[in-house]
Design a protein around this motif. Structure first.
Motif, short mmCIF file in Angstrom:
data_model
loop_
_atom_site.label_atom_id
_atom_site.label_comp_id
_atom_site.label_asym_id
_atom_site.label_seq_id
_atom_site.Cartn_x
_atom_site.Cartn_y
_atom_site.Cartn_z
N LEU A 64 35.55 36.74 41.11
CA LEU A 64 34.66 36.19 42.08
C LEU A 64 34.41 34.79 41.80
O LEU A 64 34.05 33.74 42.68
N ALA A 65 34.92 34.29 40.59
CA ALA A 65 34.62 32.83 40.19
C ALA A 65 36.11 31.97 40.89
O ALA A 65 35.68 30.74 40.97
N GLN A 66 36.97 32.80 41.24
CA GLN A 66 38.13 31.96 42.01
C GLN A 66 38.02 31.71 43.24
O GLN A 66 37.48 32.62 43.93
N TYR A 67 38.61 30.45 43.49
CA TYR A 67 38.61 30.21 45.12
C TYR A 67 39.54 30.99 45.61
O TYR A 67 39.43 31.54 46.92
N ILE A 68 40.62 31.07 45.23
CA ILE A 68 41.93 31.81 46.01
C ILE A 68 42.31 33.18 45.30
O ILE A 68 42.25 33.14 43.99
N LEU A 69 42.39 34.11 46.18
CA LEU A 69 42.50 35.41 45.49
C LEU A 69 43.90 36.02 46.22
O LEU A 69 44.13 35.81 47.41
N SER A 70 44.90 36.50 45.45
CA SER A 70 46.12 37.37 46.06
C SER A 70 45.52 38.51 46.76
O SER A 70 44.70 39.04 46.50
N PRO A 71 46.40 38.96 47.58
CA PRO A 71 46.00 40.20 48.09
C PRO A 71 45.88 41.12 47.03
O PRO A 71 44.86 42.22 47.54
N ALA A 72 46.52 41.39 45.98
CA ALA A 72 46.34 42.47 45.25
C ALA A 72 44.98 42.15 44.30
O ALA A 72 44.23 43.09 43.98
N GLN A 73 44.59 40.90 44.21
CA GLN A 73 43.24 40.58 43.70
C GLN A 73 42.12 40.98 44.60
O GLN A 73 41.13 41.52 44.17
N LYS A 74 42.47 40.56 45.87
CA LYS A 74 41.29 41.20 46.93
C LYS A 74 41.00 42.51 46.87
O LYS A 74 39.98 43.00 47.07
N GLU A 75 42.30 43.49 46.90
CA GLU A 75 42.09 44.62 46.55
C GLU A 75 41.31 45.37 45.39
O GLU A 75 40.60 46.17 45.36
N GLN A 76 41.70 44.43 44.29
CA GLN A 76 40.80 44.86 43.17
C GLN A 76 39.34 44.55 43.17
O GLN A 76 38.41 45.41 42.75
N VAL A 77 38.98 43.40 43.90
CA VAL A 77 37.58 43.48 44.29
C VAL A 77 36.97 44.51 44.95
O VAL A 77 35.99 44.83 44.73
N LEU A 78 37.57 44.66 45.89
CA LEU A 78 37.25 45.69 47.05
C LEU A 78 37.11 47.05 46.19
O LEU A 78 36.01 47.70 46.38
N ASP B 127 37.29 44.57 54.80
CA ASP B 127 38.00 43.70 54.26
C ASP B 127 37.11 42.67 53.47
O ASP B 127 36.23 42.78 53.29
N LEU B 128 37.93 41.65 52.75
CA LEU B 128 37.11 40.96 51.85
C LEU B 128 37.37 39.53 52.56
O LEU B 128 38.59 39.08 52.71
N MET B 129 36.45 38.85 52.84
CA MET B 129 36.28 37.50 53.41
C MET B 129 36.19 36.61 52.21
O MET B 129 35.36 36.51 51.44
N VAL B 130 37.28 35.65 52.12
CA VAL B 130 37.08 34.82 51.27
C VAL B 130 37.38 33.25 51.88
O VAL B 130 38.36 32.90 52.36
N LEU B 131 36.22 32.46 52.01
CA LEU B 131 36.20 31.22 52.70
C LEU B 131 35.83 30.22 51.36
O LEU B 131 35.07 30.52 50.54
#
Length: 180
Positions: A44-58, A77-81
């Motif tokens: 969550l501290a990172q600005y940019i997440l790979s698709p795999a990292q987004k899935e890990q967060v979800l 889905d995970l919105m990352v702005l």
């Protein structure tokens, strides 16, 4: 902690006061701690997440998804702005105008913050700043708008009842100009 600003200058920071003020609009706001998943703070501290990292967060917040499924949510889905996102301003330009939606809009903020504006039945507007570990549900047909705070940063799980997602139906109401 959420912050609600009323047009008359009053500000509320207590969840009970905010809930009372938003009750006529049937907006649900809840405090939802992310939990003790050890991987989440770093992601969550990172600005940019790979698709795999987004899935890990979800996956890390899947317990919340299980809880809200009772409201008919079937997809998320995970919105990352963030300031470097190429689509940031295009997305904001679609959401910072007053609109309604056919489906409920549900958002679980994991990091950062955003501003929802709501139009009350008397035409007055209120602004709600939602922050990390807060869940908001905006019922279908509720006139509202959304923008980011000056940080231009938010990570949030968006919940949908259909794969098509939220489709804004713009209104003629002038939204509050506090958006970036």
């Amino acid at each position: 902690m959420a912050i609600l600003r009323i047009e008359d200058g009053k500000t509320y920071t207590q969840l009970s006061d905010i809930t009372r003020e938003l009750a006529p609009l049937n907006i649900r706001l809840e405090r939802c701690p992310v939990g003790k998943n050890l991987d989440l703070p770093g992601l969550l501290a990172q600005y940019i997440l790979s698709p795999a990292q987004k899935e890990q967060v979800l996956q890390g917040v899947s317990n919340h998804f299980e809880q809200v499924k009772r409201y008919g949510y079937q997809w998320r889905d995970l919105m990352v702005l963030h300031p470097g996102a190429t689509y940031l301003y295009a997305l904001i330009s679609h959401l910072d105008r007053s609109h309604t939606q056919v489906d409920d809009e549900a958002l679980y903020v994991l990091a950062g913050e955003g501003i929802f504006g709501f139009v009350r039945s008397d035409g007055s507007q209120v602004e709600l700043i939602v922050q990390a570990e807060e869940y908001i549900n905006i019922p279908s047909g509720t006139e509202h708008w959304f923008c980011l705070t000056a940080s231009l940063h938010i990570k949030a799980v968006r919940y949908f009842t259909t794969v098509g997602g939220w489709m804004p139906q713009y209104t003629q109401t002038q939204s509050n100009p506090n958006c970036n």
